[in-house]
Design a protein around this motif. Structure first.
Motif, short mmCIF file in Angstrom:
data_model
loop_
_atom_site.label_atom_id
_atom_site.label_comp_id
_atom_site.label_asym_id
_atom_site.label_seq_id
_atom_site.Cartn_x
_atom_site.Cartn_y
_atom_site.Cartn_z
N LYS A 13 6.66 8.14 -22.58
CA LYS A 13 6.72 6.74 -22.14
C LYS A 13 7.82 6.60 -21.08
CE LYS A 13 7.20 2.47 -21.39
NZ LYS A 13 7.97 1.43 -21.99
N SER A 15 9.50 3.81 -18.61
CA SER A 15 9.59 2.39 -18.23
C SER A 15 9.55 2.27 -16.71
CB SER A 15 10.89 1.80 -18.74
OG SER A 15 10.88 1.78 -20.13
N GLY A 16 9.18 1.11 -16.27
CA GLY A 16 9.14 0.86 -14.83
C GLY A 16 10.48 1.11 -14.16
N GLY A 54 5.37 1.95 -17.76
CA GLY A 54 5.66 0.52 -17.84
C GLY A 54 5.54 -0.11 -16.46
N GLY A 55 5.95 -1.37 -16.37
CA GLY A 55 5.81 -2.07 -15.10
C GLY A 55 6.99 -2.98 -14.78
N GLY A 56 8.07 -2.81 -15.56
CA GLY A 56 9.23 -3.70 -15.42
C GLY A 56 9.92 -3.64 -14.07
N ARG A 60 7.89 -8.40 -15.56
CA ARG A 60 7.62 -8.46 -17.00
C ARG A 60 7.03 -9.83 -17.29
NH1 ARG A 60 12.51 -5.45 -17.54
NH2 ARG A 60 11.97 -3.33 -18.14
N GLY A 61 5.99 -9.83 -18.08
CA GLY A 61 5.21 -11.05 -18.31
C GLY A 61 6.04 -12.23 -18.77
N ASP A 76 1.10 -11.70 -18.46
CA ASP A 76 0.97 -10.37 -19.06
C ASP A 76 -0.09 -9.53 -18.35
OD1 ASP A 76 3.02 -10.49 -20.91
OD2 ASP A 76 1.75 -11.17 -22.55
N GLY A 79 1.48 -8.28 -15.40
CA GLY A 79 2.36 -7.16 -15.78
C GLY A 79 1.58 -5.88 -15.95
N MET A 80 0.41 -6.00 -16.56
CA MET A 80 -0.42 -4.80 -16.76
C MET A 80 -0.84 -4.21 -15.41
SD MET A 80 -2.78 -5.68 -20.04
CE MET A 80 -2.57 -7.39 -20.46
N THR A 137 -2.12 -1.65 -23.20
CA THR A 137 -3.21 -1.68 -24.17
C THR A 137 -4.42 -2.42 -23.63
OG1 THR A 137 -2.39 -3.76 -25.05
CG2 THR A 137 -1.59 -1.76 -26.12
N ASN A 139 -4.29 -5.60 -23.58
CA ASN A 139 -4.14 -6.90 -24.25
C ASN A 139 -2.80 -7.52 -23.92
OD1 ASN A 139 -6.55 -6.82 -25.87
ND2 ASN A 139 -5.53 -5.22 -27.03
N VAL A 142 1.72 -7.85 -25.82
CA VAL A 142 2.34 -6.60 -26.30
C VAL A 142 2.99 -5.91 -25.10
CG1 VAL A 142 1.13 -5.99 -28.43
CG2 VAL A 142 0.05 -5.54 -26.24
N THR A 144 4.32 -2.03 -23.17
CA THR A 144 3.89 -0.64 -23.02
C THR A 144 4.54 0.27 -24.07
OG1 THR A 144 5.55 -0.40 -21.28
CG2 THR A 144 3.30 -0.78 -20.57
N1 UDP Z 1 1.84 -5.76 -20.79
C1 UDP Z 1 0.90 -6.38 -21.60
N2 UDP Z 1 0.19 -5.61 -22.49
C2 UDP Z 1 0.41 -4.28 -22.67
C3 UDP Z 1 1.39 -3.67 -21.87
C4 UDP Z 1 2.09 -4.42 -20.93
O1 UDP Z 1 0.70 -7.58 -21.51
O2 UDP Z 1 -0.26 -3.65 -23.50
C5 UDP Z 1 2.53 -6.54 -19.75
C6 UDP Z 1 3.70 -7.36 -20.25
O3 UDP Z 1 3.74 -8.56 -19.51
C7 UDP Z 1 4.89 -6.51 -19.87
C8 UDP Z 1 4.44 -5.91 -18.56
O4 UDP Z 1 3.05 -5.68 -18.75
O5 UDP Z 1 6.06 -7.28 -19.73
C9 UDP Z 1 5.13 -4.62 -18.14
O6 UDP Z 1 5.22 -3.74 -19.24
P1 UDP Z 1 6.61 -3.41 -19.97
O7 UDP Z 1 7.45 -4.64 -20.03
O8 UDP Z 1 6.29 -2.76 -21.26
O9 UDP Z 1 7.23 -2.39 -18.93
P2 UDP Z 1 8.59 -1.56 -19.03
O10 UDP Z 1 9.62 -2.45 -19.67
O11 UDP Z 1 8.32 -0.37 -19.88
O12 UDP Z 1 8.89 -1.19 -17.62
#
Ligand code: UDP
Length: 242
Positions: A13, A15-16, A54-56, A60-61, A76, A79-80, A137, A139, A142, A144
């Protein structure tokens, strides 16, 4: 130091924030090449690697929803889509190193990449291809992290590797507290009871149920992931018994 990989299949995993300098935005070449290089070194040990990105580094959503006053589910989905950008960049980064790669998205974007299909994903992994799993996912509501735990379970990964910018799990925030102690090993129950910041509780719960250990390690220290896979005790291992 051990020479043989201790795992056949791992779920990584990232993260962004791994794709840009600390506090930065978007994707930067140095960081992209670093991630690709670390993955390349592990694949070259003969280990099957599935990567959840991830996509941070884009958005972030939850934060976006409140700032823009838009529905959380919409934010969200945005974010995906951000994770898809990281996935496509990482694909190119790995291909530059001559790795065979597929991106599979949980949201279907058929002109851009494959959709996530479990059996197809496993087939790619068995053939030695890196599979980058985009769009979480599929969805809303939730993260990543939860996606990484779920995919680790359904792909029968032997370990979830959680790349971070610190050395592992601490009893306090190491950035603000210089006395913070790094755990070498900690149990799932301790993580939940002491609210240690490892991953979402739902991710921990899935790993505990399926007895998938998590190793939290520093992505910014070159070679750490490779050494973890070779069996060195680096970072923090989260497992059933501490
Ligand atoms: N996200 C979501 N469903 C998922 C995974 C991600 O809705 O199954 C959205 C959510 O808005 C999240 C954004 O995608 O804030 C980016 O993912 P995440 O925050 O997990 O990224 P990371 O913090 O790992 O960079």
């Amino acid at each position: 130091m051990h020479e043989k990989a201790q795992y056949r299949r791992v779920l990584l995993k990232i993260s962004g924030e791994g794709f840009c300098p600390p506090g930065g935005f978007g994707i930067h070449r140095t960081e992209l090449d670093r991630i690709a290089g670390e993955i390349n070194d592990v694949v070259n040990l003969g280990v099957q690697v599935a990567v959840v990105v991830g996509g941070g580094n884009f958005m972030r959503g939850a934060r976006f929803a409140s700032e823009l006053g838009i529905d959380l589910a919409t934010a969200d989905y945005m974010g995906m889509l951000a994770t898809v950008q990281n996935a496509l960049a990482l694909q190119e980064g790995l291909e530059r190193l001559e790795q065979s790669v597929r991106v599979q998205s949980a949201l279907s974007i058929s002109r851009v990449c494959e959709s996530f299909i479990r059996r197809r994903c496993i087939r790619h992994l068995d053939k030695g291809r890196v599979v980058i799993l985009a769009a979480g996912t599929g969805n809303p509501h939730v993260t990543t992290d939860s996606c990484a735990a779920l995919r680790a379970a359904e792909l029968n990964a032997e370990i979830l590797l959680k790349a971070t910018k610190v050395d592992g799990v601490y009893d306090a925030d190491p950035k603000t507290n210089p006395d913070a102690k790094l755990y070498e090993r900690v149990s799932f129950n301790e993580v939940i009871d002491q609210r240690l910041r490892v991953m979402d509780v739902s991710a921990i719960d899935v790993c505990q149920q399926h007895d998938i250990p998590i190793t939290v390690f520093n992505l910014f220290k070159p070679g750490t992931m490779r050494r973890v896979i070779l069996g060195d005790h680096l970072g923090t291992r989260v497992c059933s018994s501490a």
